[in-house]
Design a protein around this motif. Structure first.
Motif, PDB file in Angstrom:
ATOM      1  N   TYR A 108       0.839  -1.200   0.000  1.00  0.00           N
ATOM      2  CA  TYR A 108       0.000   0.000   0.000  1.00  0.00           C
ATOM      3  C   TYR A 108       0.867   1.241   0.000  1.00  0.00           C
ATOM      4  CZ  TYR A 108      -3.563  -3.214   1.788  1.00  0.00           C
ATOM      5  OH  TYR A 108      -4.418  -4.265   1.961  1.00  0.00           O
ATOM      6  N   CYS A 109       0.453   2.249  -0.765  1.00  0.00           N
ATOM      7  CA  CYS A 109       1.069   3.565  -0.661  1.00  0.00           C
ATOM      8  C   CYS A 109       0.051   4.517  -0.054  1.00  0.00           C
ATOM      9  CB  CYS A 109       1.537   4.072  -2.020  1.00  0.00           C
ATOM     10  SG  CYS A 109       2.386   5.663  -1.836  1.00  0.00           S
ATOM     11  N   HIS A 110       0.462   5.186   1.020  1.00  0.00           N
ATOM     12  CA  HIS A 110      -0.440   6.065   1.762  1.00  0.00           C
ATOM     13  C   HIS A 110      -0.155   7.538   1.498  1.00  0.00           C
ATOM     14  CE1 HIS A 110      -2.052   2.749   4.273  1.00  0.00           C
ATOM     15  NE2 HIS A 110      -0.834   2.249   4.150  1.00  0.00           N
ATOM     16  N   CYS A 111       0.621   7.862   0.458  1.00  0.00           N
ATOM     17  CA  CYS A 111       0.965   9.274   0.217  1.00  0.00           C
ATOM     18  C   CYS A 111      -0.281  10.083  -0.143  1.00  0.00           C
ATOM     19  CB  CYS A 111       2.044   9.391  -0.852  1.00  0.00           C
ATOM     20  SG  CYS A 111       1.459   9.226  -2.556  1.00  0.00           S
ATOM     21  N   THR A 112      -0.161  11.391  -0.029  1.00  0.00           N
ATOM     22  CA  THR A 112      -1.330  12.235  -0.272  1.00  0.00           C
ATOM     23  C   THR A 112      -1.751  12.196  -1.745  1.00  0.00           C
ATOM     24  OG1 THR A 112       0.145  14.128  -0.460  1.00  0.00           O
ATOM     25  CG2 THR A 112      -0.888  13.763   1.668  1.00  0.00           C
ATOM     26  N   ARG A 113      -0.785  11.969  -2.646  1.00  0.00           N
ATOM     27  CA  ARG A 113      -1.156  11.864  -4.075  1.00  0.00           C
ATOM     28  C   ARG A 113      -2.036  10.639  -4.303  1.00  0.00           C
ATOM     29  NH1 ARG A 113       4.275  13.445  -3.921  1.00  0.00           N
ATOM     30  NH2 ARG A 113       4.776  11.242  -3.692  1.00  0.00           N
ATOM     31  N   CYS A 114      -1.636   9.516  -3.718  1.00  0.00           N
ATOM     32  CA  CYS A 114      -2.455   8.302  -3.867  1.00  0.00           C
ATOM     33  C   CYS A 114      -3.815   8.478  -3.204  1.00  0.00           C
ATOM     34  CB  CYS A 114      -1.733   7.084  -3.308  1.00  0.00           C
ATOM     35  SG  CYS A 114      -0.364   6.524  -4.351  1.00  0.00           S
ATOM     36  N   GLN A 115      -3.842   9.159  -2.069  1.00  0.00           N
ATOM     37  CA  GLN A 115      -5.137   9.391  -1.418  1.00  0.00           C
ATOM     38  C   GLN A 115      -6.068  10.162  -2.337  1.00  0.00           C
ATOM     39  OE1 GLN A 115      -4.906  10.930   2.655  1.00  0.00           O
ATOM     40  NE2 GLN A 115      -2.866  10.043   2.795  1.00  0.00           N
ATOM     41  N   PRO A 156       4.061   9.784 -13.600  1.00  0.00           N
ATOM     42  CA  PRO A 156       2.842   9.779 -14.414  1.00  0.00           C
ATOM     43  C   PRO A 156       1.864   8.719 -13.903  1.00  0.00           C
ATOM     44  CG  PRO A 156       4.817   9.652 -15.796  1.00  0.00           C
ATOM     45  CD  PRO A 156       5.260   9.436 -14.373  1.00  0.00           C
ATOM     46  N   ARG A 157       0.587   9.096 -13.897  1.00  0.00           N
ATOM     47  CA  ARG A 157      -0.462   8.190 -13.421  1.00  0.00           C
ATOM     48  C   ARG A 157      -1.402   7.898 -14.573  1.00  0.00           C
ATOM     49  NH1 ARG A 157      -1.044   7.869  -7.661  1.00  0.00           N
ATOM     50  NH2 ARG A 157       0.789   8.873  -6.799  1.00  0.00           N
ATOM     51  N   ASN A 158      -1.589   6.631 -14.822  1.00  0.00           N
ATOM     52  CA  ASN A 158      -2.373   6.209 -15.969  1.00  0.00           C
ATOM     53  C   ASN A 158      -3.717   5.680 -15.510  1.00  0.00           C
ATOM     54  OD1 ASN A 158      -0.308   6.325 -18.355  1.00  0.00           O
ATOM     55  ND2 ASN A 158       0.782   5.630 -16.553  1.00  0.00           N
TER      56      ASN A 158
END
Ligand SMILES: [Zn+2]
Ligand SMILES: [Zn+2]
Length: 129
Positions: free
Chosen positions: A26-33, A68-70
């Motif tokens: 899991y990534c809990h960074c604010t971008r992923c949130q 980059p997020r796809n």
């Protein structure tokens, strides 16, 4: 033979296959949130081991500050975070996935209302090399 897994977005327009998945976490960074509504549960896959099998023309890319997020331009499903040599592929799209989570990243930034419910390793930011 390396394990392979199929994935599909919510609308089914984008389909892909990954081989030799490395780890689930899991990534809990604010971008992923912001991208998912909470943390991103993802599978680490070498970029060379990710192949679209349909709907590649329906994939859009958001050039975020870090990677980059796809995503599917029709239904909005998060597909993968492009880390260069590796992709962090959204786990919920791969219905045959059968791995146990093995890490939590960026825990220093997690949402205060989210409680981590397992006891696998947690890293304040990224794990040491
Ligand atoms: Zn879709
Ligand atoms: Zn993240």
């Amino acid at each position: 033979m390396a394990e392979s897994l199929k994935g599909a977005c919510l609308c089914g327009g984008v389909e892909y296959e990954v081989t030799d998945p490395q780890a689930l976490g899991y990534c809990h960074c604010t971008r992923c949130q912001r991208w998912t509504g909470e943390s991103l549960a993802g599978v680490v896959v070498a970029a060379d081991n990710f192949q679209f099998t349909s709907g590649e023309d329906q994939v859009s890319t958001y050039e975020s500050e870090f990677a980059p997020r796809n995503f599917c331009s029709n239904c909005g499903s998060a597909l993968y975070d492009d880390l260069g040599d590796n992709y962090f592929v959204a786990a919920g799209l791969m219905r045959e996935l059968d791995m146990d989570p093995s890490f939590h990243l960026q825990v220093a930034f997690k949402a205060p209302w989210h409680t981590i419910g397992d006891d696998v390793p947690q890293f304040a930011e990224n794990p040491p090399d």
